[in-house]
Write a protein that holds these residues in place. Sequence first.
Motif, PDB file in Angstrom:
ATOM      1  N   PHE A  82      -1.883 -40.678 -22.918  1.00 22.37           N
ATOM      2  CA  PHE A  82      -2.925 -41.572 -22.431  1.00 22.37           C
ATOM      3  C   PHE A  82      -4.289 -40.888 -22.342  1.00 22.37           C
ATOM      4  O   PHE A  82      -5.310 -41.483 -22.660  1.00 22.37           O
ATOM      5  CB  PHE A  82      -2.525 -42.157 -21.069  1.00 22.37           C
ATOM      6  N   ILE A  83      -4.300 -39.655 -21.904  1.00 22.65           N
ATOM      7  CA  ILE A  83      -5.549 -38.893 -21.818  1.00 22.65           C
ATOM      8  C   ILE A  83      -5.722 -38.173 -23.150  1.00 22.65           C
ATOM      9  O   ILE A  83      -5.541 -36.954 -23.268  1.00 22.65           O
ATOM     10  CB  ILE A  83      -5.519 -37.918 -20.622  1.00 22.65           C
ATOM     11  N   ASP A  84      -6.065 -38.932 -24.190  1.00 19.23           N
ATOM     12  CA  ASP A  84      -6.115 -38.376 -25.553  1.00 19.23           C
ATOM     13  C   ASP A  84      -7.455 -37.685 -25.801  1.00 19.23           C
ATOM     14  O   ASP A  84      -8.295 -38.131 -26.575  1.00 19.23           O
ATOM     15  CB  ASP A  84      -5.819 -39.452 -26.596  1.00 19.23           C
ATOM     16  N   ALA A  85      -7.595 -36.539 -25.148  1.00 20.17           N
ATOM     17  CA  ALA A  85      -8.859 -35.805 -25.176  1.00 20.17           C
ATOM     18  C   ALA A  85      -9.222 -35.290 -26.559  1.00 20.17           C
ATOM     19  O   ALA A  85     -10.402 -34.987 -26.805  1.00 20.17           O
ATOM     20  CB  ALA A  85      -8.797 -34.641 -24.189  1.00 20.17           C
ATOM     21  N   ASP A  86      -8.256 -35.174 -27.466  1.00 16.98           N
ATOM     22  CA  ASP A  86      -8.558 -34.664 -28.798  1.00 16.98           C
ATOM     23  C   ASP A  86      -8.883 -35.768 -29.803  1.00 16.98           C
ATOM     24  O   ASP A  86      -9.097 -35.486 -30.978  1.00 16.98           O
ATOM     25  CB  ASP A  86      -7.403 -33.814 -29.325  1.00 16.98           C
ATOM     26  N   SER A  87      -8.946 -37.032 -29.352  1.00 16.25           N
ATOM     27  CA  SER A  87      -9.298 -38.112 -30.275  1.00 16.25           C
ATOM     28  C   SER A  87     -10.786 -38.040 -30.615  1.00 16.25           C
ATOM     29  O   SER A  87     -11.603 -37.552 -29.828  1.00 16.25           O
ATOM     30  CB  SER A  87      -8.962 -39.474 -29.672  1.00 16.25           C
ATOM     31  N   ARG A  88     -11.152 -38.527 -31.783  1.00 20.14           N
ATOM     32  CA  ARG A  88     -12.536 -38.472 -32.229  1.00 20.14           C
ATOM     33  C   ARG A  88     -13.436 -39.293 -31.314  1.00 20.14           C
ATOM     34  O   ARG A  88     -14.558 -38.870 -30.992  1.00 20.14           O
ATOM     35  CB  ARG A  88     -12.633 -38.979 -33.673  1.00 20.14           C
ATOM     36  N   VAL A  89     -12.965 -40.448 -30.865  1.00 27.42           N
ATOM     37  CA  VAL A  89     -13.776 -41.304 -29.993  1.00 27.42           C
ATOM     38  C   VAL A  89     -14.115 -40.574 -28.701  1.00 27.42           C
ATOM     39  O   VAL A  89     -15.265 -40.575 -28.231  1.00 27.42           O
ATOM     40  CB  VAL A  89     -13.034 -42.620 -29.690  1.00 27.42           C
ATOM     41  N   LEU A  92      -0.719 -54.793 -17.769  1.00 30.29           N
ATOM     42  CA  LEU A  92       0.199 -53.678 -17.997  1.00 30.29           C
ATOM     43  C   LEU A  92       0.406 -53.364 -19.470  1.00 30.29           C
ATOM     44  O   LEU A  92       1.380 -52.710 -19.847  1.00 30.29           O
ATOM     45  CB  LEU A  92       1.556 -53.985 -17.332  1.00 30.29           C
ATOM     46  N   ASP A  93      -0.490 -53.811 -20.323  1.00 33.08           N
ATOM     47  CA  ASP A  93      -0.443 -53.448 -21.739  1.00 33.08           C
ATOM     48  C   ASP A  93      -0.716 -51.945 -21.857  1.00 33.08           C
ATOM     49  O   ASP A  93      -1.776 -51.467 -21.462  1.00 33.08           O
ATOM     50  CB  ASP A  93      -1.486 -54.248 -22.514  1.00 33.08           C
ATOM     51  N   GLU A  94       0.236 -51.203 -22.396  1.00 35.13           N
ATOM     52  CA  GLU A  94       0.101 -49.742 -22.435  1.00 35.13           C
ATOM     53  C   GLU A  94      -1.155 -49.303 -23.176  1.00 35.13           C
ATOM     54  O   GLU A  94      -1.775 -48.297 -22.828  1.00 35.13           O
ATOM     55  CB  GLU A  94       1.345 -49.116 -23.080  1.00 35.13           C
ATOM     56  N   GLY A  95      -1.545 -50.040 -24.209  1.00 37.96           N
ATOM     57  CA  GLY A  95      -2.709 -49.652 -24.988  1.00 37.96           C
ATOM     58  C   GLY A  95      -3.993 -49.606 -24.196  1.00 37.96           C
ATOM     59  O   GLY A  95      -4.897 -48.822 -24.521  1.00 37.96           O
ATOM     60  N   GLN A  96      -4.095 -50.421 -23.150  1.00 40.01           N
ATOM     61  CA  GLN A  96      -5.342 -50.444 -22.393  1.00 40.01           C
ATOM     62  C   GLN A  96      -5.522 -49.220 -21.501  1.00 40.01           C
ATOM     63  O   GLN A  96      -6.597 -49.036 -20.924  1.00 40.01           O
ATOM     64  CB  GLN A  96      -5.437 -51.728 -21.556  1.00 40.01           C
ATOM     65  N   PHE A  97      -4.495 -48.375 -21.419  1.00 38.28           N
ATOM     66  CA  PHE A  97      -4.586 -47.160 -20.610  1.00 38.28           C
ATOM     67  C   PHE A  97      -4.840 -45.911 -21.457  1.00 38.28           C
ATOM     68  O   PHE A  97      -4.887 -44.808 -20.911  1.00 38.28           O
ATOM     69  CB  PHE A  97      -3.308 -46.982 -19.787  1.00 38.28           C
ATOM     70  N   ILE A  98      -4.975 -46.062 -22.756  1.00 34.78           N
ATOM     71  CA  ILE A  98      -5.281 -44.923 -23.627  1.00 34.78           C
ATOM     72  C   ILE A  98      -6.797 -44.731 -23.638  1.00 34.78           C
ATOM     73  O   ILE A  98      -7.560 -45.656 -23.912  1.00 34.78           O
ATOM     74  CB  ILE A  98      -4.742 -45.177 -25.044  1.00 34.78           C
ATOM     75  N   ALA A  99      -7.238 -43.534 -23.317  1.00 41.22           N
ATOM     76  CA  ALA A  99      -8.661 -43.283 -23.085  1.00 41.22           C
ATOM     77  C   ALA A  99      -9.545 -43.719 -24.238  1.00 41.22           C
ATOM     78  O   ALA A  99     -10.600 -44.325 -24.034  1.00 41.22           O
ATOM     79  CB  ALA A  99      -8.882 -41.808 -22.776  1.00 41.22           C
ATOM     80  N   ASN A 140      -9.103 -46.049 -26.328  1.00 39.70           N
ATOM     81  CA  ASN A 140      -9.206 -47.507 -26.320  1.00 39.70           C
ATOM     82  C   ASN A 140     -10.139 -47.989 -25.218  1.00 39.70           C
ATOM     83  O   ASN A 140     -10.890 -48.955 -25.400  1.00 39.70           O
ATOM     84  CB  ASN A 140      -7.827 -48.144 -26.137  1.00 39.70           C
ATOM     85  N   VAL A 141     -10.084 -47.318 -24.084  1.00 45.21           N
ATOM     86  CA  VAL A 141     -10.953 -47.696 -22.960  1.00 45.21           C
ATOM     87  C   VAL A 141     -12.420 -47.580 -23.352  1.00 45.21           C
ATOM     88  O   VAL A 141     -13.241 -48.453 -23.035  1.00 45.21           O
ATOM     89  CB  VAL A 141     -10.665 -46.819 -21.723  1.00 45.21           C
ATOM     90  N   LEU A 142     -12.757 -46.507 -24.059  1.00 47.50           N
ATOM     91  CA  LEU A 142     -14.155 -46.284 -24.438  1.00 47.50           C
ATOM     92  C   LEU A 142     -14.670 -47.356 -25.397  1.00 47.50           C
ATOM     93  O   LEU A 142     -15.877 -47.577 -25.485  1.00 47.50           O
ATOM     94  CB  LEU A 142     -14.312 -44.896 -25.062  1.00 47.50           C
TER      95      LEU A 142
END
Length: 215
Positions: free
Chosen positions: A10-17, A55-62, A64-66
């Motif tokens: 969820f805390i995907d700090a290495d994603s490009r976004v 509770l959609d899991e995708g909405q908790f991925i950082a 995606n939030v940005l």
Amino acid sequence: MENALGSTRFIDADSRVVADFAADHAGAGDARSKAVNLYYALRDAVPYDMRTFGLDEGQFIASNVLGANSAFCVPKAIALAAVARAAGIPAKIGFANVRNHLTSPRLAALMDDDIFRWHAYTSLFLDGSWVKATPAFDIGLCERHGVLPLEFDGRSDSIFHPYDRDGRQHMEYVDFIGEFTDMPYDAFATEMRAAYPRLLEALDQDRARAARLRN
């Protein structure tokens, strides 16, 4: 500490976004300065909207939030943890049960009590200690509702002011649940389904209705 710096589900700090957001907003100062810059940037870049609660899991991925038009407190706290890690700042997501004295009548009617369970904040390791920051309420929302915007200096905990601009009691922390190096999704979802079945159903119906109107 190593676990508070890495990229997770969820805390995907290495994603490009996430990396791009951190690069654009952290600045060139020390860790505390970067944390403060990222706090304000994230707080106001993603408007707060409790109607997005779900509770959609995708909405908790950082990442995606940005890219979201709005979010509630948990996704925003996750996103702040991610951009902080991308800037080299150890970060965790924390949860507490709170009492909100200014909740809307409709929301209150869909809850069995006045406790908001698993309200989220971000814990940042700065100058040798963990400091709490709460990026939930953006400046636009605060101005519309007469709520004092929550400031953060990177030195002391920033959770919620107890009163709004008119002196009415706003938010109080009932108890702290804990801090985690990734979103404890299963525990969170289980608690939310048990505590807020009517609220989740009503918001799902609202979103479905809105989708039908758009189509």
